[in-house]
Design an enzyme around this catalytic site. Structure first.
Site, short mmCIF file in Angstrom:
data_model
loop_
_atom_site.label_atom_id
_atom_site.label_comp_id
_atom_site.label_asym_id
_atom_site.label_seq_id
_atom_site.Cartn_x
_atom_site.Cartn_y
_atom_site.Cartn_z
N ASP A 1 0.85 -1.19 0.00
CA ASP A 1 0.00 0.00 0.00
C ASP A 1 0.89 1.24 0.00
O ASP A 1 1.73 1.41 0.89
CB ASP A 1 -0.92 0.00 1.22
N ASN B 1 -2.89 13.22 -4.02
CA ASN B 1 -4.04 13.65 -4.80
C ASN B 1 -4.59 14.99 -4.31
O ASN B 1 -4.95 15.86 -5.11
CB ASN B 1 -5.15 12.60 -4.74
N HIS C 1 -5.02 14.68 -9.07
CA HIS C 1 -5.13 13.26 -9.40
C HIS C 1 -4.17 12.85 -10.52
O HIS C 1 -3.74 11.70 -10.58
CB HIS C 1 -6.57 12.93 -9.79
N ASP D 1 -1.76 9.71 -10.35
CA ASP D 1 -1.70 8.66 -11.36
C ASP D 1 -0.27 8.39 -11.80
O ASP D 1 0.14 7.24 -12.00
CB ASP D 1 -2.55 9.05 -12.58
N GLU E 1 -4.54 2.51 -4.42
CA GLU E 1 -3.07 2.52 -4.35
C GLU E 1 -2.50 1.22 -3.80
O GLU E 1 -1.34 1.17 -3.38
CB GLU E 1 -2.60 3.71 -3.49
#
Length: 386
Positions: free
Chosen positions: A226, A234, A239, A243, A269
């Protein structure tokens, strides 16, 4: 791709076989109206036998997704009408079929062409299409040799050339279907952004791999990874930046894996790494290789870190793959609760992930009671808050 292709071939074969079973019997009515007895009666018996065979093929229970099932089904669909074609020509020869309806006899003559055209609806390679067309081509050659008068004013060479041309076009159409199927499976099984396996595909793969390693009594390890503080990326940088971080992290993890290892985007994630025939020590070694390569940089220039949970089938006595992944998930939460940038493995073992950004110690994990009983408390915590 192979599994989906084989399943699709069997499905289409059985659908067509069911349709042909009905049409073959219905055609007896046309024969009875255009041909005299006993020819149409003989053809009727042959049609009933063919219809029963088609029905058996349509109702047969094939092993799902196997190459043997697909090839046997496709071969049966080709051979049944081919044998029927030869038997009807024998009946025409015995009863001097030229006395009867030219339309109906022509329909029988063009049966091999219809079989060749039918191959175009299956996702086959050119070689597979050629092999399946071979019985039909051989039957046409045999009918020309035994009953040359059936050609009428058409030359044998022209007839065979036309059949070969139709078979070639059908093989190209089948190959195009196969490429299209491969594209669809690729889209369905791979995450568009990170190019890793999707969760649905990953669940199928780990289910199969768990069964394989269990049968072989081999270890099977998983890493539940994680990305730390991803939400803040973000929120602060947008965002698109998030990404980019995910893409680079996925690329870095994938570059450190072996050929047999599987990287899955489990959600958001979170990534799951499936390690066939790997024990906990081997999983930690691979994790160290991932950490050494790094997961990239955050937009603020800091190295991307992760919280990782490690679980292994044999040492953790996992009864199935769901329990194995659940245990790795709980240990990932234990690492996250200990300050992030940690990994937690079996036997209360833990360590830091990215050495350049160390934020946790073994004493923190033990003092905060995050291992053993404490993992249940963390697992019950709201995922977004964690």
């Amino acid at each position: 791709v192979a599994r989906e292709r084989h399943t699709l071939i069997v499905s289409r074969v059985q659908s067509i076989a069911g349709l042909l079973a009905g049409l073959t019997v219905v055609w007896i009515v046309i024969d009875s109206l255009t041909m005299s007895w006993p020819l149409w009666g003989v053809l009727g018996i042959e049609r009933v036998i063919a219809a029963i065979t088609f029905l058996m093929l349509a109702l047969h229970r094939f092993t799902a997704g196997t190459a043997k099932a697909a090839y046997c089904a496709a071969a049966a669909l080709v051979c049944i009408p081919t044998i029927f074609f030869l038997s009807t020509y024998a009946a025409f020869w015995h009863f001097d079929y030229f006395e009867y309806s030219a339309f109906v006899t022509t329909a029988y003559f063009y049966a091999p062409f219809l079989i060749a055209v039918g191959l175009s609806i299956f996702p086959l390679t050119v070689l597979e299409s050629a092999l399946l067309a071979t019985p039909t081509f051989a039957a046409m050659v045999l009918s020309i040799l035994l009953w040359p008068e059936s050609l009428g004013f058409t030359s044998a060479l022209a007839t065979l050339w036309r059949l070969a041309l139709i078979s070639g076009i059908a093989s190209v159409a089948g190959a195009s279907q196969l490429r299209f199927l491969m594209s669809l499976v690729e889209q369905a099984t791979h995450d568009a952004m990170t190019k890793t396996m999707t969760r649905n595909a990953g669940e199928q793969l780990i289910n199969w791999q768990f069964a394989i390693d269990e049968r072989k009594s081999s270890p099977l390890a998983v890493l539940f990874i994680d990305i730390d503080k991803f939400k803040s990326i973000n929120d602060q940088f947008g965002h698109e930046a998030g990404d980019t971080v995910l893409q680079k992290a996925a690329q870095s993890i994938h570059a450190s894996l072996r050929r047999q290892d599987i990287l899955v985007r489990w959600g958001g994630e979170e990534f799951l790494v499936i390690l066939p025939e790997t024990d906990s020590a081997g999983a930690e070694t691979l994790l160290a290789r991932i950490a050494s390569a790094g997961l990239g940089l955050r937009p603020d220039g800091m190295p991307v870190s992760a919280s990782v949970g490690i679980a292994e089938r044999i040492s953790d006595k996992a009864p199935d793959w769901t329990k194995l992944v659940e245990l790795a998930d709980q240990r990932m939460y234990a690492a996250k609760g200990a300050g992030r940038n940690c990994y937690v493995s079996g036997g209360d073992k833990m360590g830091c992930f990215i050495a350049e950004n160390t934020v946790c110690t073994a004493s923190q994990v033990v003092d905060e009671g995050l291992l053993q009983g404490g993992t249940a408390k963390l697992a019950a915590t709201d995922r977004a808050a964690a």
